[in-house]
Motif scaffolding. Structure first.
Motif, PDB file in Angstrom:
ATOM      1  N   ARG A  48       0.878  -1.190   0.000  1.00  0.00           N
ATOM      2  CA  ARG A  48       0.000   0.000   0.000  1.00  0.00           C
ATOM      3  C   ARG A  48       0.909   1.232   0.000  1.00  0.00           C
ATOM      4  O   ARG A  48       1.687   1.436   0.946  1.00  0.00           O
ATOM      5  N   THR A  49       0.818   1.994  -1.083  1.00  0.00           N
ATOM      6  CA  THR A  49       1.795   3.067  -1.296  1.00  0.00           C
ATOM      7  C   THR A  49       1.149   4.450  -1.238  1.00  0.00           C
ATOM      8  O   THR A  49       0.152   4.711  -1.918  1.00  0.00           O
ATOM      9  N   ALA A  50       1.757   5.298  -0.412  1.00  0.00           N
ATOM     10  CA  ALA A  50       1.334   6.704  -0.354  1.00  0.00           C
ATOM     11  C   ALA A  50       2.279   7.510  -1.237  1.00  0.00           C
ATOM     12  O   ALA A  50       3.490   7.463  -1.054  1.00  0.00           O
ATOM     13  N   VAL A  51       1.711   8.206  -2.193  1.00  0.00           N
ATOM     14  CA  VAL A  51       2.526   9.037  -3.081  1.00  0.00           C
ATOM     15  C   VAL A  51       2.478  10.466  -2.549  1.00  0.00           C
ATOM     16  O   VAL A  51       1.387  11.003  -2.319  1.00  0.00           O
ATOM     17  N   ILE A  52       3.641  11.051  -2.312  1.00  0.00           N
ATOM     18  CA  ILE A  52       3.660  12.429  -1.807  1.00  0.00           C
ATOM     19  C   ILE A  52       4.196  13.358  -2.891  1.00  0.00           C
ATOM     20  O   ILE A  52       5.303  13.162  -3.409  1.00  0.00           O
ATOM     21  N   ILE A  53       3.394  14.346  -3.227  1.00  0.00           N
ATOM     22  CA  ILE A  53       3.800  15.315  -4.261  1.00  0.00           C
ATOM     23  C   ILE A  53       3.863  16.707  -3.634  1.00  0.00           C
ATOM     24  O   ILE A  53       2.818  17.296  -3.333  1.00  0.00           O
ATOM     25  N   PRO A  54       5.070  17.247  -3.427  1.00  0.00           N
ATOM     26  CA  PRO A  54       5.139  18.635  -2.978  1.00  0.00           C
ATOM     27  C   PRO A  54       4.814  19.549  -4.153  1.00  0.00           C
ATOM     28  O   PRO A  54       5.306  19.335  -5.258  1.00  0.00           O
ATOM     29  N   TRP A 135      -2.032   2.276   7.460  1.00  0.00           N
ATOM     30  CA  TRP A 135      -2.327   1.964   6.060  1.00  0.00           C
ATOM     31  C   TRP A 135      -1.060   1.918   5.201  1.00  0.00           C
ATOM     32  O   TRP A 135      -0.846   0.975   4.440  1.00  0.00           O
ATOM     33  N   THR A 136      -0.206   2.940   5.342  1.00  0.00           N
ATOM     34  CA  THR A 136       0.940   3.087   4.437  1.00  0.00           C
ATOM     35  C   THR A 136       2.019   2.042   4.701  1.00  0.00           C
ATOM     36  O   THR A 136       2.510   1.907   5.825  1.00  0.00           O
ATOM     37  N   GLN A 137       2.392   1.324   3.652  1.00  0.00           N
ATOM     38  CA  GLN A 137       3.510   0.372   3.761  1.00  0.00           C
ATOM     39  C   GLN A 137       4.747   0.883   3.022  1.00  0.00           C
ATOM     40  O   GLN A 137       5.863   0.456   3.303  1.00  0.00           O
ATOM     41  N   HIS A 217      10.279   4.630  -0.709  1.00  0.00           N
ATOM     42  CA  HIS A 217      10.826   4.201   0.580  1.00  0.00           C
ATOM     43  C   HIS A 217       9.921   3.161   1.217  1.00  0.00           C
ATOM     44  O   HIS A 217       8.696   3.240   1.086  1.00  0.00           O
ATOM     45  N   SER A 218      10.550   2.248   1.951  1.00  0.00           N
ATOM     46  CA  SER A 218       9.719   1.376   2.779  1.00  0.00           C
ATOM     47  C   SER A 218       9.332   2.183   4.016  1.00  0.00           C
ATOM     48  O   SER A 218      10.050   3.108   4.419  1.00  0.00           O
ATOM     49  N   ARG A 219       8.194   1.848   4.585  1.00  0.00           N
ATOM     50  CA  ARG A 219       7.755   2.577   5.785  1.00  0.00           C
ATOM     51  C   ARG A 219       8.800   2.461   6.898  1.00  0.00           C
ATOM     52  O   ARG A 219       9.120   3.431   7.578  1.00  0.00           O
ATOM     53  N   LEU A 224      12.771   4.794  10.546  1.00  0.00           N
ATOM     54  CA  LEU A 224      14.121   4.792  11.121  1.00  0.00           C
ATOM     55  C   LEU A 224      14.725   6.206  11.100  1.00  0.00           C
ATOM     56  O   LEU A 224      15.498   6.583  11.979  1.00  0.00           O
ATOM     57  N   LEU A 225      14.343   6.984  10.079  1.00  0.00           N
ATOM     58  CA  LEU A 225      14.832   8.363   9.972  1.00  0.00           C
ATOM     59  C   LEU A 225      13.954   9.319  10.788  1.00  0.00           C
ATOM     60  O   LEU A 225      14.066  10.527  10.656  1.00  0.00           O
ATOM     61  N   GLY A 226      13.075   8.766  11.597  1.00  0.00           N
ATOM     62  CA  GLY A 226      12.206   9.597  12.414  1.00  0.00           C
ATOM     63  C   GLY A 226      10.948  10.027  11.669  1.00  0.00           C
ATOM     64  O   GLY A 226      10.249  10.949  12.123  1.00  0.00           O
TER      65      GLY A 226
END
Lengths: 494, 44
Positions: A48-54, A135-137, A217-219, A224-226
């Motif tokens: 389940r992928t969240a796409v982030i578009i700035p 939800w986001t993987q 990226h994996s969730r 891990l990067l906070g």
């Protein structure tokens, strides 16, 4: 003068070929990518992928990008698009709101009322929303103008089936249609800097940078990067790449997952974009000073080869200046030795240039078909002339002499000395011509003079000039401003 | 006999393409070497 003095000068002149030798080494490693890659550890995997578009003032491109994402060959219930509108002042909010209505539950419009803090702040706004809940993987970070062909995301997610992989990046191809001379230069540059160099880095086991417009990226790796992207650097994507690898995750480049982006069509825009990258690289170099050349402690990033690749590009302008200064000193003290050193530099450059160019063009035939002329002119027409002169001095020397006579300049010692001096100065002078081409672009006659200067001086030397600009800005501790590259929607998908 | 899945086909195609790069690099290297040898032998 002592032999040692001349020996040191010749050695300093030869430092001018370190970047081109390093580039040849890196690109040659790409030939081994067929035997050292991540494909055998891929599995069919559709998280389940969240796409982030700035998005800041992206009205021209954002609608089309969302539509393309909705047509991806990917399960519809496993894809959500979060558009983070960074206080846009154009029609971006209206376009995104319309798309959110058109694709209910699949397109989410996030609005920042206070914008202009930079891309990483905008991304973090989206990450907070995307990582809330379970939800986001996986998270795909992209730019608003990047076009994702239907299979692209699926080709990226297959690598995340391996839990050791923290992130995957795609091959971004320049897609402006109709393009111009500059977008074609960038198109070829991306074969060398992405398709070839990142294959080489994969063989070494360390990737320098996840492409900002196509990073998956994996969730777990993001957490891990906070759950946040670094905000203290202009090269936030490089920092993320380094942090993941230092934390033990593998970063994968898949050259067959290809996306298309619109790149700058003017030298001014290119300078703005690349200055940001150059400053970011200087910041990264400082930030990870504990890592460089410490192979045992930091395998991969701390390796000698990776350090060579990194510093050869970063220090290329300084090496060119050093080589030029040494050659001029040698010319005034031992002209014969200076000529031998000069020819050695250009013969090595010629061989490396031919090898790199032919291999890179063979690596990506579709891009090569419309960028082969820019590939040939990449070092600049004058440098190309010097390469031919170094290879065939008798032939070119005769033609040059003939031209001088025809121009009414009978060859004399004075003219000859001046021509030789100018030729010896060219290694550093080409960078100045690159800067001049950019400076002249918005001035009278810039529409024809600027491309002419760039073709004479070369695209590679222009990039070196921008690196110098990056050093100067960082040395003066100039304010970190996020000068966004203007996108017009002229990129075309396959 | 089972047909290979789309996934298997894509991975196989990528691997084939990547392995062919070694051949392409070898051809480029041979061409550059020939050019340098010709230059050193006939044109100096």
């Amino acid at each position: 003068m002592s032999t040692t003095f001349y020996g040191v000068l010749v050695a300093l002149v030869l430092t001018g070929v370190i970047p081109v030798l390093s580039g040849t080494y890196q690109i040659s490693l790409a030939a081994l990518h067929g035997f050292r890659n991540h494909y055998r550890r891929c599995r069919p995997y559709l998280p389940r992928t969240a796409v982030i578009i700035p998005a800041w003032n992206e009205a021209a491109v954002i609608g089309g990008s969302i539509d393309r994402l909705m047509r991806l060959d990917y399960p519809t219930d496993a894809l959500r698009v979060f558009v983070v509108d960074d206080a846009s002042t154009d029609a971006t909010p209206e376009v995104v709101t319309r798309k959110a209505r058109q694709y209910p539950g699949r397109v989410i419009h996030l609005r920042r009322e206070q914008g202009g803090e930079g891309k990483s702040h905008t991304l973090n706004h989206g990450l907070t929303a995307a990582l809330t809940g379970a939800w986001t993987q996986a998270v795909l970070i992209m730019d608003a103008d990047v076009i994702y062909p239907p299979e692209s995301l699926r080709l990226m997610t297959r690598h995340l089936a391996d839990p050791k992989v923290g992130a995957v990046t795609a091959y971004i191809r320049e897609g402006s249609r109709p393009g111009n001379y500059l977008t074609r230069f960038i198109g070829y540059e991306y074969i060398t800097a992405q398709a070839a160099a990142r294959r080489g880095q994969t063989v070494l086991g360390a990737i320098a940078c996840l492409a900002g417009g196509a990073q998956l990226h994996s969730r777990f790796s993001l957490e891990l990067l906070g759950g946040r992207i670094d905000t203290s650097s202009l090269a936030e994507d490089t920092v993320t790449t380094f942090e993941l690898q230092l934390a033990g995750y593998q970063v994968v480049f898949d050259p067959h997952a290809q996306v298309i982006a619109e790149e700058p069509g003017s030298l001014h825009e290119l300078w703005k974009q690349r200055l940001r990258w150059a400053r970011g690289n200087v910041q990264v170099t400082r930030r990870y000073r504990r890592v460089w050349f410490r192979r045992r402690r930091y395998p991969g990033l701390g390796g000698w080869s990776f350090g060579l690749f990194w510093f050869a590009i970063l220090l290329q302008p300084l090496l060119m200046l050093l080589a030029t200064g040494s050659l001029i000193t040698l010319y005034f003290t031992n002209p014969d030795l200076a000529f031998t050193a000069f020819r050695s530099v250009w013969i090595i450059t010629a061989a490396c240039f031919l090898l790199i160019t032919s291999f890179c063009l063979a690596m990506d035939p579709p891009t090569a078909r419309h960028t082969w002329a820019q590939a040939a002119m990449y070092p600049g027409l004058i440098s190309l002339g010097l390469i031919i002169y170094a290879m065939f001095p008798g032939l070119v020397g005769g033609v040059g002499l003939d031209l001088l006579v025809r121009a009414g300049l009978p060859p004399g010692e004075g003219v000859e000395r001046l021509v030789v001096l100018l030729i010896y100065l060219w290694l550093a002078g080409s960078m100045a011509v690159g800067w001049l081409a950019t400076w002249w672009e918005s001035r009278p006659g810039g529409s024809w003079l600027s491309p002419l200067l760039l073709h004479l001086g070369g695209y590679g030397p222009l990039l070196c000039a921008i690196t110098v600009g990056g050093f100067v800005k960082e040395f003066r501790r100039a304010e970190m401003t996020w000068d966004k590259t203007t996108k017009t929607g002229r990129a075309m998908g396959p | 006999m089972n047909r290979p899945s789309k996934f298997d086909e894509e991975v196989a195609a990528a691997t084939r393409y990547e392995r062919r790069l070694l051949l392409k690099a070898a051809v480029c290297l041979i061409l550059v070497t020939i050019l340098v040898v010709v230059r050193e032998t006939f044109l100096v």
